[in-house]
Design an enzyme around this catalytic site. Structure first.
Site, short mmCIF file in Angstrom:
data_model
loop_
_atom_site.label_atom_id
_atom_site.label_comp_id
_atom_site.label_asym_id
_atom_site.label_seq_id
_atom_site.Cartn_x
_atom_site.Cartn_y
_atom_site.Cartn_z
CE1 TYR A 24 7.13 38.28 56.87
CE2 TYR A 24 7.52 36.47 55.33
CZ TYR A 24 7.44 37.83 55.60
OH TYR A 24 7.68 38.74 54.61
CE LYS A 31 -3.39 14.40 34.86
NZ LYS A 31 -4.53 13.50 35.02
NE ARG A 73 -12.11 12.47 38.27
CZ ARG A 73 -10.79 12.40 38.16
NH1 ARG A 73 -10.03 12.93 39.11
NH2 ARG A 73 -10.22 11.81 37.14
CG MET A 98 6.03 34.80 47.33
SD MET A 98 5.39 36.36 46.72
CE MET A 98 3.93 36.58 47.71
C1 LIG Z 1 -4.01 12.17 35.10
C2 LIG Z 1 -4.62 10.96 34.49
C3 LIG Z 1 -3.89 9.78 34.33
C4 LIG Z 1 -2.50 9.60 34.88
O1 LIG Z 1 -2.56 9.24 36.25
P1 LIG Z 1 -1.25 8.87 37.06
O2 LIG Z 1 -1.73 8.44 38.39
O3 LIG Z 1 -0.42 10.11 37.13
O4 LIG Z 1 -0.56 7.80 36.29
C5 LIG Z 1 -4.49 8.75 33.66
N1 LIG Z 1 -5.76 8.84 33.19
C6 LIG Z 1 -6.50 9.95 33.35
C7 LIG Z 1 -7.88 10.00 32.82
C8 LIG Z 1 -5.96 11.04 34.02
O5 LIG Z 1 -6.71 12.14 34.18
#
Ligand SMILES: *Cc1c(COP(=O)(O)O)cnc(C)c1O
Length: 334
Positions: free
Chosen positions: A230, A5, A100, A278
């Protein structure tokens, strides 16, 4: 299942997934990311870690061989109502304590039975959960979450006579919680060579994949008492040589990086001074032997763990990696 992701944690999905092409499936957060992987030509099943956001995504997912996390009743109802050409593969999300996403333990069996009876899901459902604190090896919450998971899976299996696949572990659990290793592991951060544990800059088992690099585009000497950048937040206490480096928060280098955050020039650590702009940062290279215009500058990489840089920015390495903007070209090596 490699988790890719957020553009493979900022590394570039195309490069990372190309290197991991032999894996049986990929995990992403949204259907757009999954479609992007399909457009890049990857053929594996792709799990949507948060499931679908709307009912119209179910058929698209089914046609593209995406697997769906089912985390709530709305997502379940969308599947029950969908017109599918073939049953879809689901991963049923269990809320074992992180609060969550996922179903409460007592309702999970009923949800599964309902989906099973509908004929919309295939016979290889995985029960999945996610840990809140696996990166802290002294935190007992992980053990409680594993116990909750085991109790739930046993209950469902004895009631339905079906065996479920099991998936619990993120990076920290893979490396630190052996009891969490089941049918599917879901490594993200460790895959990119970084230690997921608190207070650990690196792991001897891992080597950072990403080197974030730029170069010196300007050099000047300023007198004691003069300021840089800045808001003039940094003042030279001595005659100082200042290097201007072409990277800034527009590239994802964090604006909140404190004065003193290291950058590497000619194998030497030099402190960031002044505000991050930036497009540029400035570093004090007075003590760095013969820094020159055009010299490469390493912002993080194997020699400078992103976890360490994150410590100067009040965040974690995950945020720094995934925040690298599209303006930075990704170059795959090896
Ligand atoms: C992002 C994610 C992972 C990976 O987590 P890491 O700590 O980067 O290994 C695993 N499972 C779910 C459901 C996630 O959203």
């Amino acid at each position: 299942m490699p988790i890719v992701k957020a553009n493979a944690y900022g590394h570039g999905m195309d490069i990372v997934c190309g290197a991991l092409d032999q894996t049986p499936a990929f995990g992403v957060a949204s259907i757009n990311e999954a479609l992007e992987l399909r457009n890049l030509g990857f053929k594996q099943p792709i799990l949507l870690l948060e499931g679908t956001f709307d009912s119209d995504e179910i058929e698209l997912a089914s046609e593209n061989n995406f697997w769906l996390m089912v985390e709530n009743h709305r997502q379940k109802d969308h599947i029950l109502k969908a017109k599918l050409k073939q049953p879809i593969r689901i991963w049923l999300g269990l809320d074992s304590g992180m609060h969550r996403l996922g179903f409460d333990p007592p309702e999970t069996h009923e949800v599964y039975q309902h989906l099973l009876n509908s004929g919309k899901i295939d016979s290889l459902t995985v029960l999945a959960t996610h840990f809140a604190c696996a990166n802290d090896l002294s935190n007992e919450m992980t053990t409680r979450q594993i116990e909750c998971f085991d109790k739930t899976v046993r209950g469902i299996e004895s009631a339905t006579g079906h065996i479920l696949g099991q998936s619990l572990a993120n990076s920290a659990a893979i490396m630190g919680w052996e009891k969490a290793l089941r049918d599917w592991q879901r490594p993200g951060y460790m895959l990119y060579g970084n230690s997921p544990f608190y207070g650990k800059q690196t792991s001897t088992l891992l080597r950072p994949v990403m080197t974030l690099k730029s170069e010196i585009i300007s050099l000047r000497t300023i007198e004691a008492g003069e300021t840089v950048g800045y808001d003039a937040i940094w003042k030279a206490e001595r005659k100082s040589t200042i290097a201007t480096i072409s990277i800034g928060y527009g590239d994802g280098y964090p604006r909140r990086a404190k004065n003193g955050t290291p950058v590497i020039i000619k194998q030497q650590r030099c402190p960031l001074v002044g505000r991050v702009s930036m497009d540029m940062i400035t570093a004090d290279v007075t003590d760095c032997d013969c820094a020159q215009l055009g010299d490469p500058v390493i912002l993080w990489g194997p020699e400078l763990p992103v976890n360490e840089v994150a410590g100067y920015c009040e965040t974690n390495g995950y945020e720094l990696l995934s925040g690298i903007s599209t303006r930075i070209p990704r170059v795959g090596i090896n």
